[in-house]
Motif scaffolding. Structure first.
Motif: not given
Length: 313
Positions: A86, A172, A174, A216
Motif C-alpha cells: 500500500c 497487489e 493499493y 484499490n
C-alpha cells in the motif's frame, strides 16, 4: 433538475513534460524556512515555504542520523514476500502535497502548508488539520477544475519501475491517501443529496498511470453544492481521520485474507498503519519530505525507490 450542475466531467489536457527542478538550496539548520521555486514545463511558480528539516539529507547523512537505512534480513524477507503493498500518494507516489498545491493555487499556500507539516509530523489529529486547512481557502468546483488543468499531479521518479517489479512478484498494489480522489482517480460526478461529489477526469490521472483500479484506492472526497460552492469533505472516508489508514489496511487484510502487507509513505498517518492488526512492515519514503519522528520509527528508511527495487532482488 434546476440548479444542479452537470455530472459529466470534461477531459483535461495533461502535459507530457513536467520536469521538476529546485532553483535554490536548503540550509541544514533545523526549522529554517526557505522559499522554493519550481520550473514545471513552460510554467514557473513559487512553491510553498518548507522547513529545512523536511528536506531529505543525502544517503550518507541519513545513515549517520538514523539506524534504519540498512534493513535487517527479517525486514527484507517481509518486503520480498509481501502479498500486497500500500502506497501513500502525496510526497510518495506523487512529488507534491496535493492540498498544499491546491491551497497555493487559491492563494492560501503558506498557512495551509504549516498545518500540513503539523499533521504529517503527528502533532495534531489528521481530521482537525484537514478541516482547518480546507476552511482557510474553501476551494470551489471551478477552482479545483482549473487547478487540475494547470497543475496536474506529478508522479515521483522510480515509482513506475517499483510497481512493475512488485507486480512481477504477484503483489497487489493499493493507494491509501489522505489526499483527494479528484487528484487520483477518474469517474463521473455523483450527486449526494443536496451536495455534489466531483471526480475530475484528468487525461492521465495518477491511478490510471500506475494501472491501479478504483477498488484499490482509499482517499478523501471534496464535496460541493449544486452551485459549485465548497461544502466540506466526506467524513465517511476512513482516511479523513487519524488512524484511518490503519482501519483501511485492517479492512483490506480481512476482506482479501492477505498474509503479509507493507505500507510505504512519508507521514505520521502512514506510520499509524503499523498498529497491531495493520501493516506488517512500514517503510518510510523520505525522498521528497523527511519527517524525523516518522523516519526514526520506521522499519526501513529509504530515500530512493531504487533502494526498494534492489531489495526485491
Amino acid at each position: 433538475m434546476a440548479g444542479r450542475i452537470s455530472t459529466q466531467p470534461t477531459a483535461i489536457y495533461h502535459p507530457k513534460n513536467h520536469h521538476h527542478s529546485s532553483l535554490c538550496s536548503l540550509s541544514p539548520s533545523s526549522g529554517t524556512k526557505v522559499s522554493l521555486r519550481f520550473s514545471l514545463g513552460s510554467r514557473l511558480y513559487s512553491s510553498l515555504k518548507l522547513t529545512a528539516i523536511s528536506e531529505h539529507p543525502s544517503k550518507t547523512v541519513a545513515s549517520a542520523q538514523y539506524g534504519n537505512t540498512m534493513p535487517s534480513q527479517d525486514v527484507i524477507e517481509i518486503w520480498r514476500n509481501a502479498d500486497v503493498v500500500c502506497f501513500d500518494v502525496d510526497s510518495t507516489v506523487c512529488i507534491d502535497e496535493g492540498i498544499d498545491e491546491l491551497a497555493d493555487f487559491c492563494g492560501a499556500g503558506e498557512s495551509v502548508a504549516e498545518w500540513t507539516a503539523r499533521a504529517m509530523g503527528g502533532s495534531v489529529p489528521f481530521e482537525v488539520a484537514l478541516a482547518a486547512r480546507l476552511s482557510l481557502f474553501k476551494p470551489s468546483l471551478s477552482q479545483v477544475q482549473d487547478f487540475l488543468e494547470r497543475r496536474p499531479p506529478r508522479i515521483s521518479p522510480g515509482i513506475h519501475d517499483l510497481i512493475n517489479k512488485l507486480r512481477a512478484k504477484k503483489a497487489e498494489i493499493y493507494l491509501i491517501s489522505g489526499g483527494f480522489r479528484q487528484m487520483i482517480e477518474v469517474s463521473n460526478g455523483l450527486p449526494l443529496g443536496s451536495d455534489f461529489i466531483l471526480y475530475t477526469c484528468l487525461k492521465h490521472p495518477v491511478a490510471a498511470q500506475l494501472g491501479i483500479p478504483r477498488e484499490n484506492i482509499f482517499a478523501n472526497r471534496l464535496l460541493f453544492r449544486s452551485s459549485g460552492e465548497f461544502d466540506g469533505f466526506d467524513e465517511a472516508e476512513p482516511t479523513s481521520r487519524s488512524g484511518g489508514k490503519a482501519s483501511a489496511i485492517r479492512h483490506i487484510k480481512k476482506v482479501h485474507q492477505y498474509r503479509t502487507l507493507v505500507m510505504v509513505g512519508d507521514g505520521a498517518t502512514d506510520l499509524e498503519a503499523r498498529k497491531p492488526g495493520g501493516a506488517d512492515l512500514f517503510i518510510c519514503y523520505g525522498g521528497i519530505q523527511l519527517r524525523p519522528s516518522v523516519a526514526a520509527a520506521a522499519d526501513w528508511l529509504v530515500l530512493d525507490f531504487n533502494e526498494l527495487c534492489a531489495g526485491l532482488e
